[in-house]
Write an enzyme that holds these catalytic residues in place. Structure first.
Site, short mmCIF file in Angstrom:
data_model
loop_
_atom_site.label_atom_id
_atom_site.label_comp_id
_atom_site.label_asym_id
_atom_site.label_seq_id
_atom_site.Cartn_x
_atom_site.Cartn_y
_atom_site.Cartn_z
N GLU A 1 0.86 -1.18 0.00
CA GLU A 1 0.00 0.00 0.00
C GLU A 1 0.91 1.24 0.00
O GLU A 1 1.87 1.29 0.76
CB GLU A 1 -0.89 0.03 1.24
CG GLU A 1 -1.90 1.17 1.18
CD GLU A 1 -2.90 1.19 2.33
OE1 GLU A 1 -2.77 0.40 3.27
OE2 GLU A 1 -3.80 2.02 2.27
N MET B 1 0.39 -2.95 8.64
CA MET B 1 -0.32 -3.08 7.37
C MET B 1 -1.21 -4.32 7.38
O MET B 1 -0.78 -5.41 7.74
CB MET B 1 0.73 -3.15 6.24
CG MET B 1 0.15 -3.28 4.87
SD MET B 1 -0.88 -1.84 4.45
CE MET B 1 -2.08 -2.63 3.39
N GLU C 1 -5.65 -3.26 12.48
CA GLU C 1 -5.28 -4.08 11.30
C GLU C 1 -6.24 -5.26 11.17
O GLU C 1 -6.66 -5.62 10.08
CB GLU C 1 -3.83 -4.55 11.37
CG GLU C 1 -2.80 -3.45 11.58
CD GLU C 1 -2.93 -2.26 10.64
OE1 GLU C 1 -3.36 -2.44 9.50
OE2 GLU C 1 -2.60 -1.12 11.08
N1 0A1 Z 1 -3.22 0.76 5.82
C1 0A1 Z 1 -2.31 0.90 6.92
C2 0A1 Z 1 -1.42 2.07 6.84
C3 0A1 Z 1 -0.27 2.00 5.90
C4 0A1 Z 1 -0.28 2.81 4.79
C5 0A1 Z 1 0.80 2.86 3.95
C6 0A1 Z 1 1.88 2.09 4.25
O1 0A1 Z 1 2.98 2.17 3.44
C7 0A1 Z 1 4.21 2.21 3.89
C8 0A1 Z 1 1.90 1.27 5.35
C9 0A1 Z 1 0.79 1.23 6.17
C10 0A1 Z 1 -3.11 1.12 8.17
O2 0A1 Z 1 -4.08 1.87 8.14
O3 0A1 Z 1 -2.76 0.60 9.20
ZN ZN Z 2 -5.82 1.41 8.59
#
Ligand code: 0A1
Ligand code: ZN
Length: 874
Positions: A128, A270, A305
């Site tokens: 992501e 993540m 998560e």
């Molecule tokens: N979706 C994850 C957050 C996240 C977004 C981007 C990243 O790239 C390095 C990593 C994690 C969450 O909301 O926890």
């Molecule tokens: Zn999230």
């Protein structure tokens, strides 16, 4: 590094893709410098699309080794490959075909930590938002849902553990000490949820029986030897799984659920399907060194998560403009989880403090954007407090407006209607309209319009007519790109409190819809008349922080004092006291600027003493009440002409008066809270520790304070008190040295040592930070180290960072550029520390601007950093 192309992505440009990828097979031959990836993609042309439409796949820094369609290698003229794009010029006429791609990547050289990289010799991925395109060419967008089968192969001794998404299918030994594993994920998912982990890791095993009786195998993988530190995370995971069943009827859907903790990670964690990857900071907790905030964070992020499995994974986002669809909603869910596990009142206050500290300045500065943005240059820069925290507040308001039953019915409908889809905010709002029959068009502005609305409220009581009138006016300040704002629907929870502390009721109301303790503000002005009110009540507004707004209330200090002692709504009671403290601090700030000694009303310090000792209040709540507004909170409320040194002095003066006024009571209470039993991370014990820590912070300001703090220094909280309140003293230096000697080998614990020193107030800290960057445990390549030292310095040390000569800004800009060479995403996030530069007094303002200009003039800046720097300067 992706440098800036200047391209702006626009919501209105969204088009469904011409091609779909219903199935994806990946084969990884892992090697640190040359990992070979074979992707077999089933490509389907969407109904109605002309066969002549070229197939354009995304890439990022890729090397293509081979490309074939339906088993035939393509000739040179049939495709165009660049590091960031693969175009199949004339795809087959058939509606469905198989595309085979071979790429080679170098995980060990991947310092951006996006795509496939190495952390402590472990292979891991972060896809992501757009990291998958650094692994293979793909339609790397969230509306392309594919069923993945993944084969991973590596030397057994280097990577005994081979993990990917979904369920394990097959594994076996190969020649030359190699082995492989195959994973299959039956749930179609977007590429950003792909994950792979391989390496030598220790395992904590667990299991969970779901509500329908299915057994799920749980695994938390950590650096070998650290397994005992993952017990709390495992416990939090099981509680999260149970809570999602109870609160939302959501059951886990695979046979296994794995979590891997890695030391190099750009964010917190993540939610990859069935294989969450975590920053180890949010998994590992040692009772000796973890703070209660660490335990609370672990619990919240594990839950967050996990909850994404339904809100984000089973139902994902159509495009990245819809990021809040999964993030705001999932934050709302993790907040509710923590509120149920801990104290709801305390959790709510903590949430609001975080929102005000991080989201309000964003909304009030140059980086303001709607919860659902319409434009972006770099999506990585939109993982913001607005999308996450304000996004959560918007979901909370939907619940406030509809009530718990209709809210739950809407959520059920959302899961039923959109399972397996890539959805939009419109889809989300529609389920609530459908279950309630209400029109949420005006409410939807919360998603579309940036800025923190303000309500101005005044009241009059007409004793003869037994009428109480509230005059309420809303305004939404202009934000970049939105100079004119539309009127919003603001659910304002409220209550009237009588002189006896009891609720005051009314016979009838006109001028606004009022139901269930909520005034629905929809127009610019409302004159809300409550009849049958014989005595003038104190007005408690925005109870529970029902809307993320600012309030300008013409309320007498006497009323505030009264509410701070009697409001039955715990949030508003805390708020009343906090407002009194803020008002006093702002007045003191102005006195200091005028060269005067600040004066405080004696009753304020006395009230602090009464709150501290009020046994009817839980200790965690008392601790929050006693925490003075932070320096940046005060700065935000002052608005402009900020001199951080004067704010610091005002805050110190008030703290000292509170400590002196309540010396004996605080001291006795401090002693009575001594915790001699075995450690427990539970909320009640944490609350007692929190109260003890804040008391220590006050007591440390008294002559005997340094010795008191020095006695408890193994505790991180006490070390911070000593180092911040008595910096430079022999006690503080010895305590810091002892801490370093004791935890030298433990990077996460040493992060706290970096953090504490970066936070020491005053001009001398710039040099200290510079020196600490040379410490053997510091690494500019590791995001946790950088955030602990540079992040703390720039966003949590107002007097150090904003040193009047600009040295703080210079060190900052230099370091951001240094980080950027490796990791643009982390650099860009750091750079947001300067977003409020315009609110500084002119001298500092000019120097902060210069630091921004110095960054802006660097050639070939990454898209991430250029986007932040230019918007900040705009
Ligand atoms: N979706 C994850 C957050 C996240 C977004 C981007 C990243 O790239 C390095 C990593 C994690 C969450 O909301 O926890
Ligand atoms: Zn999230």
């Amino acid at each position: 590094m992706r440098t800036d192309t200047g391209h702006v992505f626009k919501l209105e440009d969204y088009r469904p893709s011409d091609y779909l990828i219903p199935r994806t097979s990946l084969d990884f031959r892992l090697s640190p410098d040359a990992t070979h990836v074979t992707a077999l993609l089933t490509i389907e042309r969407r109904e109605g699309v002309a066969p002549t439409a070229p197939l354009v796949l995304d890439g990022d820094a890729l090397t293509l080794l081979g490309v074939a369609i339906d088993g035939h290698a393509l000739a040179a003229g049939d495709y165009e490959a660049t590091p960031d794009r693969l175009t199949i010029l004339k795809p087959p006429a058939a509606q469905c075909f198989e595309l085979r791609l071979e790429t080679e990547i170098a995980p060990s050289r991947n310092e951006a930590l996006m795509g496939l990289y190495r952390s402590n010799n472990v292979y891991c991925t972060q896809c992501e938002a757009e990291g998958f395109r650094r692994i293979t060419y793909f339609l790397d967008r969230p509306d392309i849902l594919s069923v993945y089968t993944v084969r991973v192969e590596a030397p057994h001794n280097e990577a005994p553990l081979l993990l990917s998404n979904g369920n394990p299918v097959e594994r076996g030994a190969l020649a030359n000490g190699r082995h492989y594993a195959v994973w299959h994920d039956p749930f179609p998912k977007p590429s950003y949820l792909f994950a792979l982990v391989a390496g030598a890791l220790g395992k904590v095993a667990g299991s969970f029986t779901t509500m329908s009786g299915r057994e799920v195998e749980l695994g938390i993988y950590v650096e070998p030897g650290k397994e005992r530190l993952a017990g709390y995370a495992m416990d939090a995971l099981k509680r999260s799984m149970k809570w999602d069943e109870d609160a939302f009827g959501r059951e886990y859907d695979l046979d296994v659920f794995n979590i891997v903790a890695v030391s190099d990670f750009n964010m917190g964690a993540m939610e990859n399907k069935g294989l969450n990857v975590f920053n180890d900071k949010y998994v590992l907790a040692d009772e000796e060194t973890a703070t209660d905030a660490d335990f609370a964070n672990i619990e919240a992020i594990i839950a967050h998560e996990y909850f994404h499995n339904w809100t984000g994974n089973r139902i994902t986002c159509r495009d990245w403009f819809q990021l809040c669809l999964k993030e705001g909603l999932t934050v709302y869910r993790d907040h509710e989880f923590s509120a149920d596990q801990r104290s709801r009142a305390v959790k709510r206050i903590a949430e609001v403090r975080t929102l005000r500290a991080h989201q309000f300045p964003e909304d009030q500065g140059p980086l303001a954007h709607p919860v659902r943005p319409r434009r972006y240059r770099e999506i990585n820069n939109f993982y913001t407090a607005t999308v996450y925290e304000k996004g959560s507040e918007v979901v909370r308001m939907i619940r406030t407006i509809l009530g718990p039953e209709l809210f739950r019915a809407g959520m059920d409908l959302y899961f039923e209607r959109h399972d397996g889809q890539a959805a939009t905010i419109e889809d989300f709002l529609k389920v609530f309209e459908d279950v309630s029959g209400r029109d949420l068009a005006q409410f939807a502005l919360w998603y579309h319009q940036a800025g923190t609305p303000n309500l101005t409220v005044s009241s009059t009581h007409n004793a003869a007519a037994r009428e109480f009138i509230l005059e309420i006016e809303q305004s939404v300040p202009p934000t970049p790109a939105e100079s004119r704002k539309r009127l919003m629907h603001i659910p304002l929870a409220f209550g009237f409190v009588g002189a006896d502390g009891k609720p005051v009721t009314w016979a009838a109301v006109e001028g606004a819809t009022v139901d269930d303790g909520v005034i629905h503000i929809r127009k610019r002005r409302h004159t809300v008349r409550f009849s049958g009110v014989s005595e003038r009540p104190s007005v408690s507004l925005n109870r529970g922080f029902s809307a993320p707004i600012t309030l300008s209330v013409q309320q007498k200090a006497d009323d505030q004092f009264f509410l701070a002692a009697h409001d039955s709504d715990p949030f508003s009671r805390w708020q009343a006291f906090n407002t009194l403290l803020t008002d006093a601090l702002i007045a003191a700030f102005r006195q200091i600027l005028d060269g005067k000694e600040p004066v405080f009303a004696a009753r304020l310090a006395e009230l602090a003493g009464r709150v501290a000792c009020d046994e009817a209040l839980e200790p965690a709540y008392r601790a929050l009440a006693l925490a003075l507004p932070g320096e940046s909170d005060i700065a935000r409320d002052i608005g402009k002409g900020i001199d951080p040194d004067a704010i610091f002095a005002a805050r110190e003066a008030l703290a000292r008066i509170i400590a002196e006024t309540n010396r004996d009571a605080f001291s006795a209470l401090y002693d009575s809270l001594a915790d001699n039993g075995p450690f427990s991370p539970d909320a009640a014990s944490a609350g007692r520790r929190a109260l003890r820590n804040i008391l220590l912070d006050y007591l440390s300001l008294l002559p005997e304070g340094a010795a008191l703090a020095a006695r408890s220094v193994i505790l991180v909280a006490a070390l911070a008190v000593l180092a911040h309140r008595h910096s430079g003293t022999a006690e503080a230096e010895q305590a810091l040295a002892a801490f370093e000697a004791r935890y030298r080998g433990d990077a996460l614990v040493l992060d706290k040592w970096f953090q504490i020193q970066a936070g020491v107030p005053g001009a001398q800290t710039v040099d200290k930070v510079r020196a600490l960057m040379q410490h053997p445990a510091f690494s500019i390549a590791n995001p946790n180290r950088v955030r602990s030292l540079i992040g703390t310095f720039s966003s949590a040390n107002q007097t150090g960072f904003h040193r009047p000569d600009g040295e703080g800004y210079r060190l900052f800009a230099e370091t951001v550029l240094e980080v950027e060479k490796r990791n643009p995403q982390v650099a860009a996030r750091l750079a947001t520390a300067l977003r409020s530069w315009r609110s500084l007094e002119p001298g500092r303002q000019a120097k902060a601007k210069q630091a921004l200009l110095d960054m802006a003039k660097v050639e070939n800046l990454s898209a991430d950093l250029r986007d932040i720097v230019e918007r900040t300067l705009a």
